[in-house]
Design an enzyme around this catalytic site. Structure first.
Site, PDB file in Angstrom:
ATOM      1  N   GLY A   1      44.366  59.139  47.515  1.00 46.49           N
ATOM      2  CA  GLY A   1      43.517  58.725  46.464  1.00 46.49           C
ATOM      3  C   GLY A   1      43.966  56.995  46.081  1.00 46.49           C
ATOM      4  N   THR A   2      44.703  56.899  44.885  1.00 48.47           N
ATOM      5  CA  THR A   2      44.993  55.589  44.631  1.00 48.47           C
ATOM      6  C   THR A   2      45.977  54.442  45.768  1.00 48.47           C
ATOM      7  OG1 THR A   2      45.521  56.513  42.219  1.00 48.47           O
ATOM      8  CG2 THR A   2      46.408  54.454  42.771  1.00 48.47           C
TER       9      THR A   2
ATOM     10  N   SER B   1      38.827  62.880  44.631  1.00 51.58           N
ATOM     11  CA  SER B   1      37.408  62.205  43.870  1.00 51.58           C
ATOM     12  C   SER B   1      37.847  61.295  42.819  1.00 51.58           C
ATOM     13  CB  SER B   1      37.050  63.527  43.180  1.00 51.58           C
ATOM     14  OG  SER B   1      35.907  63.145  42.194  1.00 51.58           O
TER      15      SER B   1
ATOM     16  N   GLY C   1      33.035  61.966  40.878  1.00 45.72           N
ATOM     17  CA  GLY C   1      32.626  63.042  39.894  1.00 45.72           C
ATOM     18  C   GLY C   1      31.129  62.971  39.422  1.00 45.72           C
TER      19      GLY C   1
ATOM     20  N   CYS D   1      39.125  65.846  33.540  1.00 48.49           N
ATOM     21  CA  CYS D   1      39.075  64.547  33.498  1.00 48.49           C
ATOM     22  C   CYS D   1      39.625  64.128  31.830  1.00 48.49           C
ATOM     23  CB  CYS D   1      37.963  64.089  33.535  1.00 48.49           C
ATOM     24  SG  CYS D   1      37.526  62.251  33.311  1.00 48.49           S
TER      25      CYS D   1
END
Lengths: 255, 302
Positions: free
Chosen positions: B264-265, B21, B46, B129
């Site tokens: 992700g990254t 996410s 998110g 977060c």
């Protein structure tokens, strides 16, 4: 539609102190490129993020970028040789709409914001317009692409310190010729763009600006390259330089 | 050919690879590079009860083998996600993992209730977060608050509830146990590690929000360690994430104790990374005679 293309370097030339031009074979990207878009280039193993570089020009499947060495990534890029391969995403972003600038547009570049304006000028000429270019640089050593522009249109050059051509800023020139123009497009430092937007606004001219921000994915997924824009309700909203931009209508930008 | 299918809290994923996410938007952009149906699941940006603008720029700073970000949960709000994005994602044969956040226990309850009635497969509840002032990580760093917010949300959940954990804690197993005790169906870890960079010329922080979350290959060993610790502490499935780059990294994360993973990254470096990792994982399993993904989960030999 973005593409990942492995591009072979055809030429890498040093234009000045920390300033380089790379021409690469990029037939698939060139086929879809529009003026004002950029490419996102992987710059060596040690640098996780790609480096966004504006597209200067393209022709016959060859794409040209002109960039400034600012850190490790662009230093790596500047060290490429003919025949080296580059991992390139492109063409990315929303570019300039030259037709919306009328038949006497002005294209303004400041420093390393000059390169993307070259393809704009050429496109405008191809569309039957009579474009002019205003190119601003810090000093004599930073002057790039002057001949390329002068080969296709009338071009004014300024330097901040007066070491070459006219002493002053691009806005000085713009103020003098704004009455005889139909639209303005610009790329360069934010204070310059803001000043240009104000002059264009006062003259009632359409104005498109190419913005810059620290970027991540380059395609609109990670949302890091936020650009403050005016929302309809008068508040600020964030667009993204990589996908909504880099070119925005100057009226949209929350300066 | 190895069987890549994973049953994750009752949801069948065609392979263990999902997207993390916040790195994948709602799938449109990476969908230009590869067929989203190749993924086991898509973890979307998110979501919050109403639209969030996020933080001003700069929102990113590059670090050795990683990035710091402080996007601040910019998203159009849950209603627009349901209306506009679910139909898009449903064109693909992949699980939809909706990631939800709130500022209060009531907001988390409301989010989980609303998303439960939408056409998603799994709910990932973000209590970690680092880039928002209220809620977020504030909920995820204290066991009593984790228990309170997860048990309240679980009562409203009609889909499997994954709780996303923060690594910015003294003992992640304590948090993991609290989430499991409160009814979490699965855990996902790790969210980003709180970090900071300073521009030495201006003496100002690079990020607008001063601090941000570190992700990318730099955090991979931390993620592997935490997944390993949490695997020993709880019995619910684990979605392992944090710095995964390759198919071999996925094998390592599975061995540490993950049942499925998120990437992700790495996609910012290579948009095709999940597809390449999928092929690598399959090849590795075939070369090593591993018949199914579940054979690898938690199989580290200590």
């Amino acid at each position: 539609m973005s593409i990942q293309e492995i591009c072979r370097v055809a030429d890498c030339t040093r234009l000045g102190e920390g300033l380089y031009s790379i021409t690469m074979h990029a037939p698939a990207i060139c086929e879809k490129t529009q003026v004002g878009q950029f490419v996102h280039i992987a710059c060596g193993e040690g640098n996780l993020l790609r480096r966004p570089i504006s597209i200067c020009d393209w022709q016959d499947g060859k794409l040209r970028i002109v960039f400034q060495v600012k850190g490790e990534g662009t230093k790596w890029l500047a060290a490429r040789k003919e025949g080296d391969e580059l991992d390139v995403l492109g063409p990315l972003g929303h570019g300039f709409d030259t037709k919306a600038l009328g038949d006497k547009p002005i294209f303004i570049g400041g420093g390393i914001g000059v390169p993307p304006m070259l393809a704009c000028v050429k496109k405008a000429v191809g569309e039957g317009a009579q474009p002019r270019a205003v190119l601003g640089f810090r000093n004599k050593d930073a002057v790039i692409l002057e001949d390329d522009f002068k080969a296709v249109c009338e071009a004014f050059v300024t330097t901040d310190d007066g070491s070459y051509a006219r002493h002053g800023f691009v806005t000085d020139v713009l103020k003098e010729i704004v009455a005889d123009t139909t639209g303005v497009a610009a790329c360069g430092p934010k204070p310059m763009l803001k000043a240009i937007a104000a002059i264009a606004d006062a003259a009632g001219l359409p104005c498109q600006v190419s913005m810059e921000e620290r970027m991540g994915c380059g395609i609109g997924a990670c949302l890091v390259c936020a650009c403050a824009l005016k929302a309809e309700n008068g508040e600020t909203r964030y667009g993204h330089v990589c996908k909504d931009g880099p070119v925005f209508d100057a009226k949209e930008v929350a300066w | 050919m190895a069987d890549l299918r994973v049953n994750f809290c009752g949801v069948e994923l065609k392979n263990p690879i999902t997207t993390a996410s916040g790195t994948f938007g709602f799938g449109h952009e990476y969908g230009e590079f590869f067929d989203l149906s190749l993924l086991g699941g898509v973890g979307v940006k998110g979501l919050t009860p109403t639209e969030r603008l996020g933080n001003p720029a700069p929102r990113i700073a590059e670090t050795p083998a990683g990035i710091l970000n402080c996007v601040g949960l910019q998203n159009p709000g849950i209603d627009r996600f349901i209306e506009e994005q679910i139909p898009f994602l449903r064109q693909y044969d992949t699980a939809i993992i909706a990631n939800v956040s709130g500022n209060t226990v009531e907001e988390y309850e409301g989010m989980v209730e609303k998303i439960s009635d939408a056409d998603v497969d799994l709910i990932e509840m973000n209590i970690s977060c680092p880039n928002v002032k209220c809620g977020g990580m504030a909920f995820g760093t204290r066991p009593d608050m984790v228990e309170e917010v997860v048990s309240a949300a679980k009562k409203k959940a009609k889909k499997p509830l994954i709780v996303k954990l923060s690594p910015n804690v003294t003992d992640i197993t304590e948090i993991a146990r609290a989430a499991e005790a409160a009814g979490a169906d699965a855990l996902s870890l790790i969210n980003t590690l709180l970090g900071m960079r300073i521009n030495i010329e201006t003496r100002k922080p690079i990020l607008s929000n001063i601090m941000g979350g570190l992700s990318g290959p730099a955090v991979f060993p931390v993620a592997v360690r935490m997944v390993y610790q949490v695997r020993k502490a709880v019995s619910v499935p684990i979605l392992g994430m944090g710095g995964i780059r390759t198919g071999k990294d996925i094998v390592e994360m599975l061995l540490a104790g993950a049942d499925a993973v998120a990437m992700g990254t790495v996609m910012f470096a290579d948009p095709m990374a999940p597809v390449k990792a999928l092929r690598e994982l399959e090849d590795w399993m075939d070369a090593h005679g591993v018949k199914s993904v579940s054979e690898l989960s938690g199989a580290v030999e200590v």
